[in-house]
Design an enzyme around this catalytic site. Sequence first.
Site, short mmCIF file in Angstrom:
data_model
loop_
_atom_site.label_atom_id
_atom_site.label_comp_id
_atom_site.label_asym_id
_atom_site.label_seq_id
_atom_site.Cartn_x
_atom_site.Cartn_y
_atom_site.Cartn_z
N HIS A 1 0.79 -1.23 0.00
CA HIS A 1 0.00 0.00 0.00
C HIS A 1 0.82 1.27 0.00
O HIS A 1 0.27 2.37 -0.15
CB HIS A 1 -1.06 -0.07 1.10
CG HIS A 1 -2.00 -1.21 0.83
ND1 HIS A 1 -2.73 -1.28 -0.34
CD2 HIS A 1 -2.25 -2.35 1.50
CE1 HIS A 1 -3.42 -2.41 -0.34
NE2 HIS A 1 -3.13 -3.08 0.75
N THR B 1 -7.90 -9.00 -0.68
CA THR B 1 -8.10 -10.45 -0.63
C THR B 1 -9.30 -10.77 0.25
O THR B 1 -9.39 -10.29 1.38
CB THR B 1 -6.83 -11.11 -0.05
OG1 THR B 1 -5.74 -10.74 -0.89
CG2 THR B 1 -6.95 -12.61 -0.03
N HIS C 1 -3.54 -10.71 7.29
CA HIS C 1 -4.65 -9.99 6.65
C HIS C 1 -5.52 -9.25 7.67
O HIS C 1 -6.19 -9.86 8.50
CB HIS C 1 -5.54 -10.87 5.78
CG HIS C 1 -6.38 -9.99 4.89
ND1 HIS C 1 -5.98 -9.56 3.65
CD2 HIS C 1 -7.58 -9.42 5.12
CE1 HIS C 1 -6.92 -8.77 3.14
NE2 HIS C 1 -7.90 -8.67 4.00
N ARG D 1 -0.15 -8.52 -8.00
CA ARG D 1 -1.46 -8.89 -8.51
C ARG D 1 -1.46 -8.89 -10.02
O ARG D 1 -0.71 -8.13 -10.66
CB ARG D 1 -2.52 -7.89 -8.01
CG ARG D 1 -2.92 -8.10 -6.56
CD ARG D 1 -3.94 -7.08 -6.12
NE ARG D 1 -4.59 -7.48 -4.88
CZ ARG D 1 -5.71 -8.18 -4.80
NH1 ARG D 1 -6.32 -8.56 -5.93
NH2 ARG D 1 -6.24 -8.50 -3.64
N GLU E 1 3.70 -12.81 -2.74
CA GLU E 1 2.33 -13.32 -2.77
C GLU E 1 1.86 -13.26 -4.22
O GLU E 1 2.08 -12.26 -4.90
CB GLU E 1 1.41 -12.46 -1.90
CG GLU E 1 1.69 -12.59 -0.43
CD GLU E 1 0.69 -11.81 0.39
OE1 GLU E 1 0.08 -10.87 -0.13
OE2 GLU E 1 0.54 -12.15 1.59
C1 DXP Z 1 -3.05 -11.96 0.94
C2 DXP Z 1 -3.31 -10.80 1.81
O1 DXP Z 1 -4.13 -10.85 2.68
C3 DXP Z 1 -2.64 -9.52 1.61
O2 DXP Z 1 -1.36 -9.62 1.12
C4 DXP Z 1 -3.43 -8.69 0.69
O3 DXP Z 1 -3.60 -9.41 -0.50
C5 DXP Z 1 -2.70 -7.40 0.44
O4 DXP Z 1 -2.93 -7.02 -0.89
P1 DXP Z 1 -4.31 -6.32 -1.25
O5 DXP Z 1 -4.57 -5.26 -0.23
O6 DXP Z 1 -4.12 -5.82 -2.64
O7 DXP Z 1 -5.32 -7.43 -1.17
N1 LIG Z 2 -0.88 -11.82 3.75
C1 LIG Z 2 -1.25 -10.69 4.55
C2 LIG Z 2 -0.39 -9.52 4.22
O1 LIG Z 2 0.64 -9.65 3.59
C3 LIG Z 2 -0.79 -8.19 4.69
O2 LIG Z 2 -2.18 -8.06 4.77
P1 LIG Z 2 -2.71 -6.64 5.30
O3 LIG Z 2 -2.07 -6.40 6.63
O4 LIG Z 2 -2.30 -5.63 4.30
O5 LIG Z 2 -4.21 -6.83 5.41
#
Ligand code: DXP
Ligand SMILES: NCC(=O)COP(=O)(O)O
Length: 239
Positions: free
Chosen positions: A10, A101, A191, A45, A70
């Site tokens: 992000h 996700t 997540h 992605r 990922e």
């Molecule tokens: C797999 C996961 O939970 C996170 O890495 C999430 O995918 C972050 O990327 P997004 O915010 O684009 O989903």
């Molecule tokens: N796999 C989870 C991750 O890498 C980070 O998820 P988030 O904290 O951005 O929701």
Amino acid sequence: MAGLAVNIDHIATLREARKVNYPDPVAAALLAELAGADGIVCHLREDRRHVNDRDVRLLRKVIQTKLILEMAATSEMVGIALDVRPELVTLVPENREEVTTEGGLDLIVHNKSIGETIGALQNNGIPVSIFIDAEPEQIKLAHQAGANMIEIHTGAYCEAMGNARRRQAFSKIVDAAKLAKKLKLGVNAGHGLCYNTIKAFRGLTEIDEYSIGHSIVSRAALVGLDRAVREMRELINGL
Ligand SMILES: CC(=O)[C@@H](O)[C@H](O)COP(=O)(O)O
Ligand SMILES: NCC(=O)COP(=O)(O)O
């Protein structure tokens, strides 16, 4: 003590908001490592909405800890992983319409294709984790598919409304972590984890590492990335 892998997706979201070249997620990764991150996560992605191929290749060249890529289990992404050679690939579900996700990979539905992807990566020396919901059936299937690790999707707990639902969702995470350890799987979790929800994991020693991104980057927007990472690191140290 559990590890902290910082997801820098992000930082790239902010960059892509104006399609400019700042802030650089690669610079953020280096600052996160200096602040105590044990690894750097990025989710390449299919739609490249945030992290892009340049970011992943540069991260590979410059980070000092470990790169966790990922990705969806597609031939495009396998090709990139075999070229970049991250320390770990985490297979995640992906669809273009999702804001983020939305759930773990469903190994009941995708068992065969995921097994093939795991083999293609492991045969080239790349360990594989699978991002799955805290469901015993999914964990058993991940083990049968030959995954090295699992990453327990903590979103259901983090987004649960009300104490009862939160307690129920968290107890599923505990059961999932204990089952995975019994099956000798590595256990990550991630997540939606934030500076409040992480506290519930005190004493859950079965979790090897937490993957956290959105809450750290959000806090960094206010107090700076160094402080945001250090504060999360301290919380995890105290679990
Ligand atoms: C797999 C996961 O939970 C996170 O890495 C999430 O995918 C972050 O990327 P997004 O915010 O684009 O989903
Ligand atoms: N796999 C989870 C991750 O890498 C980070 O998820 P988030 O904290 O951005 O929701």
